[in-house]
Design a protein around this motif. Structure first.
Motif, PDB file in Angstrom:
ATOM      1  N   ILE A 118     -42.718  67.030   1.722  1.00 56.45           N
ATOM      2  CA  ILE A 118     -42.660  66.123   0.581  1.00 56.45           C
ATOM      3  C   ILE A 118     -44.068  65.733   0.144  1.00 56.45           C
ATOM      4  O   ILE A 118     -44.367  65.667  -1.061  1.00 56.45           O
ATOM      5  N   ASP A 119     -44.954  65.509   1.106  1.00 56.82           N
ATOM      6  CA  ASP A 119     -46.337  65.162   0.745  1.00 56.82           C
ATOM      7  C   ASP A 119     -47.119  66.358   0.203  1.00 56.82           C
ATOM      8  O   ASP A 119     -47.973  66.211  -0.668  1.00 56.82           O
ATOM      9  N   LEU A 120     -46.828  67.560   0.691  1.00 54.27           N
ATOM     10  CA  LEU A 120     -47.621  68.737   0.335  1.00 54.27           C
ATOM     11  C   LEU A 120     -47.189  69.389  -0.978  1.00 54.27           C
ATOM     12  O   LEU A 120     -48.008  69.992  -1.682  1.00 54.27           O
ATOM     13  N   VAL A 121     -45.922  69.319  -1.321  1.00 58.31           N
ATOM     14  CA  VAL A 121     -45.416  69.984  -2.525  1.00 58.31           C
ATOM     15  C   VAL A 121     -45.874  69.226  -3.769  1.00 58.31           C
ATOM     16  O   VAL A 121     -45.828  67.991  -3.825  1.00 58.31           O
ATOM     17  N   ASP A 122     -46.323  69.988  -4.767  1.00 56.39           N
ATOM     18  CA  ASP A 122     -46.834  69.429  -6.008  1.00 56.39           C
ATOM     19  C   ASP A 122     -45.683  69.247  -7.011  1.00 56.39           C
ATOM     20  O   ASP A 122     -45.093  70.222  -7.477  1.00 56.39           O
ATOM     21  N   SER A 123     -45.374  68.013  -7.338  1.00 56.86           N
ATOM     22  CA  SER A 123     -44.251  67.738  -8.243  1.00 56.86           C
ATOM     23  C   SER A 123     -44.555  68.161  -9.676  1.00 56.86           C
ATOM     24  O   SER A 123     -43.633  68.333 -10.491  1.00 56.86           O
ATOM     25  N   ASP A 124     -45.845  68.324 -10.023  1.00 54.81           N
ATOM     26  CA  ASP A 124     -46.205  68.746 -11.379  1.00 54.81           C
ATOM     27  C   ASP A 124     -46.092  70.260 -11.564  1.00 54.81           C
ATOM     28  O   ASP A 124     -46.120  70.756 -12.692  1.00 54.81           O
ATOM     29  N   ASN A 125     -46.008  70.978 -10.470  1.00 53.06           N
ATOM     30  CA  ASN A 125     -45.870  72.428 -10.513  1.00 53.06           C
ATOM     31  C   ASN A 125     -44.373  72.766 -10.523  1.00 53.06           C
ATOM     32  O   ASN A 125     -43.639  72.424  -9.602  1.00 53.06           O
ATOM     33  N   LYS A 126     -43.914  73.449 -11.567  1.00 50.73           N
ATOM     34  CA  LYS A 126     -42.490  73.721 -11.719  1.00 50.73           C
ATOM     35  C   LYS A 126     -42.006  74.882 -10.854  1.00 50.73           C
ATOM     36  O   LYS A 126     -40.792  75.100 -10.726  1.00 50.73           O
ATOM     37  N   ALA A 127     -42.906  75.639 -10.256  1.00 52.00           N
ATOM     38  CA  ALA A 127     -42.523  76.809  -9.461  1.00 52.00           C
ATOM     39  C   ALA A 127     -41.952  76.391  -8.107  1.00 52.00           C
ATOM     40  O   ALA A 127     -42.203  75.281  -7.614  1.00 52.00           O
ATOM     41  N   THR A 128     -41.173  77.287  -7.495  1.00 57.85           N
ATOM     42  CA  THR A 128     -40.655  77.046  -6.148  1.00 57.85           C
ATOM     43  C   THR A 128     -41.802  77.211  -5.157  1.00 57.85           C
ATOM     44  O   THR A 128     -42.394  78.284  -5.025  1.00 57.85           O
ATOM     45  N   GLN A 129     -42.116  76.130  -4.432  1.00 57.57           N
ATOM     46  CA  GLN A 129     -43.265  76.116  -3.530  1.00 57.57           C
ATOM     47  C   GLN A 129     -42.875  76.106  -2.060  1.00 57.57           C
ATOM     48  O   GLN A 129     -43.685  76.426  -1.200  1.00 57.57           O
ATOM     49  N   ALA A 130     -41.643  75.705  -1.770  1.00 57.60           N
ATOM     50  CA  ALA A 130     -41.197  75.628  -0.374  1.00 57.60           C
ATOM     51  C   ALA A 130     -39.803  76.228  -0.249  1.00 57.60           C
ATOM     52  O   ALA A 130     -38.927  75.965  -1.078  1.00 57.60           O
ATOM     53  N   LEU A 131     -39.609  77.020   0.789  1.00 50.10           N
ATOM     54  CA  LEU A 131     -38.316  77.650   1.072  1.00 50.10           C
ATOM     55  C   LEU A 131     -37.921  77.304   2.501  1.00 50.10           C
ATOM     56  O   LEU A 131     -38.691  77.520   3.435  1.00 50.10           O
ATOM     57  N   ILE A 132     -36.713  76.779   2.647  1.00 52.43           N
ATOM     58  CA  ILE A 132     -36.182  76.448   3.977  1.00 52.43           C
ATOM     59  C   ILE A 132     -34.940  77.282   4.199  1.00 52.43           C
ATOM     60  O   ILE A 132     -33.984  77.219   3.418  1.00 52.43           O
ATOM     61  N   MET A 133     -34.932  78.083   5.250  1.00 52.55           N
ATOM     62  CA  MET A 133     -33.753  78.891   5.591  1.00 52.55           C
ATOM     63  C   MET A 133     -33.008  78.243   6.753  1.00 52.55           C
ATOM     64  O   MET A 133     -33.623  77.870   7.762  1.00 52.55           O
ATOM     65  N   ALA A 134     -31.697  78.127   6.600  1.00 53.25           N
ATOM     66  CA  ALA A 134     -30.837  77.514   7.612  1.00 53.25           C
ATOM     67  C   ALA A 134     -29.670  78.453   7.893  1.00 53.25           C
ATOM     68  O   ALA A 134     -29.247  79.208   7.013  1.00 53.25           O
ATOM     69  N   PRO A 135     -29.101  78.428   9.093  1.00 56.33           N
ATOM     70  CA  PRO A 135     -28.034  79.375   9.439  1.00 56.33           C
ATOM     71  C   PRO A 135     -26.697  79.100   8.778  1.00 56.33           C
ATOM     72  O   PRO A 135     -25.914  80.018   8.562  1.00 56.33           O
ATOM     73  N   THR A 136     -26.396  77.859   8.431  1.00 57.00           N
ATOM     74  CA  THR A 136     -25.083  77.530   7.876  1.00 57.00           C
ATOM     75  C   THR A 136     -25.220  76.626   6.664  1.00 57.00           C
ATOM     76  O   THR A 136     -26.228  75.943   6.474  1.00 57.00           O
TER      77      THR A 136
END
Length: 623
Positions: A63-81
């Motif tokens: 939350i602190d690292l992702v830039d809210s002004d940048n509209k691109a996808t910056q973080a991807l989280i993969m989960a099993p379910t």
């Protein structure tokens, strides 16, 4: 002990954390957050058991690292379910509320993909996804990952157990090379080590040892009873512990639903949780469970993966899991947040060695307990009934209806009426003629008990009546199921016979290896044999592949079943899943869509096209 203020989080995020009621970071959060906040390329491995706060450990830095002004996808989280994905996405939204205007989208199989495609057209800074659905979206060009700076593999060991390794490989190939990869897992098997070597550069590793907590907060117990008596034994434990709030883990969806239906018909407050339920049904079950409106949630391992409940009193195992790591994940659902918990395993008299294996590997001790006898249960049930009756508040409608009903009971004395009420309460005890459901076992690790009665091994027939073994160069077949799936020779014989329609006498020379198996088929059954397994998958989601061996010997074939007609099992050009009950639905052309569930060992049987079989064990279904 550190506070959140000392970990380097922003002032705005600290205010959000305070408003959410968090005061002290958990050990994995305390060690992870400062390292992940450094910025730049940081590869990280975090090892901690389920329920230790791993989501906040990576979620708060994101939350602190992702830039809210940048509209691109910056973080991807993969989960099993999908359950875990939804839970993670909700926490990220909560963390960013009143701080940053971030859009978090969660995508998973089993939901309408067009709705997810529409949602991803909006600026989305963080995507939470299950691997199978994410790959489908990538192939449809509905999502771009070329600007992703942070990739999180959550519950990495479980994703590998569920067969997502190839999917993860494919997905990471679409991300930039200078990304940061953060891996969180409860265990660190060899396959995960290989992933870290392939996709990480000098990763920082943090391990939080929770074994002492597990040993002290969870009491591990087992009972020995016949397989046919397990449900009756379960009812007795529910009766003797009316305040239980627990989860019963089952291997298959079918087993989960059948036990739930049987107990529900008898008035027990239970609910099922498995992959065949709609999302609305799952959400309703979880709301009831969290509100303590039920005694027992009956779930498969995969469906229960996203459950986050801290006050479970019991974890029950209808069958002991084949993978020892699965026991750790299951039992770790109780004994959280300083509470004590009980984990009870139901085994038969041939499974004692597995208990010893878990003790040795996990450094824990099991206590053998007895199933309450019917005579013991009567007193407990009546005591509980008396207490609940005396504590029950009188409803207004009871007063209104009393006058109209009194005439029906005028001929009965108070004692006669109480006798009838007691008889109703004890009626359920008469459903089983057996008073003692316990079995004896002289030695949990003994050869005799582990081998069991030969009569339980299936219809092997007299050796003199068996057909001669076929030459392996002729009708030798490969199947991508093996010991790691809990498969035995008897299981394989039953499964292949049921799916193909071949007599058991036509299937012979069975060899079961860790990840694959081989068998011979009589000449009369060869025509169209492979086609009978087309599009079949286990209820766990594990796609079944059967190929005819072209060379001699028992080798060949891959874990994913090798190839048929030039198509890979799960990669591009592979067949899409045909939903159970979909009849003659056509296959999709863009690769395997949807998600594969966890692998459930043992009890294999097939499903027919457009439905499932009624035989015991794990149902198969046509994709």
């Amino acid at each position: 002990m550190n506070t959140f203020e000392s970990l380097g989080l922003s002032t705005n995020l600290l205010k959000v954390i305070e408003d959410m009621g968090f005061t002290t970071p958990t050990p994995i959060q305390e060690k992870s957050i400062p390292l992940l906040l450094k910025g730049g390329k940081t590869d990280f491995i975090g090892l901690a058991q389920t329920g230790t706060g791993k989501t906040a450990a990576f979620g708060l830095p994101l939350i602190d690292l992702v830039d809210s002004d940048n509209k691109a996808t910056q973080a991807l989280i993969m989960a099993p379910t999908r359950e875990l994905g939804q839970q993670t996405a909700k926490q990220l939204v909560d963390f960013s509320s009143n701080y940053k205007q971030l859009n978090v989208e969660v995508v998973y199989g089993g939901a309408a993909i067009m709705n997810q495609i529409k949602a991803l057209k909006r600026p989305t800074q963080i995507v939470v996804a299950t691997p199978g659905r994410l790959l489908d979206l990538i192939r449809r060009k509905a999502i771009r990952l070329d600007e992703v700076k942070y990739v999180v593999l959550d519950e990495a060991d479980e994703m590998l157990n569920m067969g997502f390794k190839e999917d993860i490989d494919d997905i990471l190939s679409y991300t930039r090379e200078d990304r940061s990869t953060w891996l969180f897992s409860a265990t660190m098997p060899a396959d995960i080590r290989r992933i870290t070597k392939k996709y990480m550069t000098d990763p920082v590793e943090v391990a939080v040892n929770t074994e002492s907590k597990t040993n002290t907060d969870i009491t591990h117990q087992y009972i020995i009873t016949r397989n046919d008596d397990k449900e009756t034994a379960l009812k007795r434990f529910l009766d003797i512990a009316p305040d239980m709030k627990g989860i019963l883990f089952c291997r298959t969806k079918r087993e989960t639903q059948e036990i739930t239906d049987n107990l529900g018909q008898l008035g027990y407050e239970v609910e099922a949780l498995h992959g065949d339920l709609s999302q609305a049904q799952r959400d309703a079950a979880m709301r009831r469970f969290k509100a303590r409106n039920m005694q027992l949630l009956i779930a498969t391992d995969v469906a229960a993966r996203g459950i986050d409940v801290n006050d479970l009193t019991h974890v029950l195992h209808h069958k002991i899991p084949d993978q020892l790591e699965a026991y750790t994940h299951r039992s770790g659902r109780t004994g959280r947040a300083g509470n004590k918990g009980i984990s009870i395993v139901f085994i038969n008299n041939r499974e004692g060695r597995k208990i010893s294996d878990i003790e040795r590997k996990n450094n824990i001790t099991f206590e053998k307990i007895e199933v309450p006898k019917a005579s013991e249960l009567k007193k407990v049930r009546l005591d509980n009934w008396v207490k609940s009756t005396l504590a029950m508040s009188i409803d207004e409608e009871a007063e209104e209806n009393l006058a109209a009903l009194l005439t029906h009971f005028e001929s009965l004395t108070k004692e006669d009426l109480l006798k009838r009420m007691i008889s109703i309460e004890l009626k359920q005890l008469k459903t089983s003629a057996k008073s003692d459901l316990n079995m004896s076992s002289d030695s949990r690790g003994s050869r005799d008990n582990d081998r069991g009665d030969r009569r339980d091994r299936g219809d092997r027939g007299d050796r003199r009546d068996r057909p001669e073994r076929r030459e392996r160069e002729g009708n030798r077949y490969f199947i991508n199921l093996g010991k790691d799936d809990g498969l035995s020779k008897v299981d394989l014989l039953e499964f292949v016979s049921e799916v193909s329609g071949a007599s058991k006498s036509d299937i012979n020379d069975i060899a079961v290896q860790d990840k694959r198996s081989f068998f011979n088929v009589s000449d009369s059954q060869v025509s169209g044999f492979e086609g009978k397994f087309e599009g079949l998958e286990l209820e766990s989601g594990h796609a079944v592949r059967v190929n005819k061996e072209t060379g001699s010997g028992g080798g060949g074939g891959s874990r994913d079943g090798g190839s048929r007609g030039g198509r890979s099992s799960f990669g591009g050009g592979g067949s899409g899943r045909r939903p159970s009950g979909a009849g003659g639905g056509r296959r999709s052309s863009g690769g395997g869509s949807g998600d594969r569930g966890g692998r459930s060992g043992g009890g294999y049987s097939s499903g027919s096209r457009g439905g499932s079989s009624s035989s015991g064990g794990a149902r198969g279904r046509r994709r």
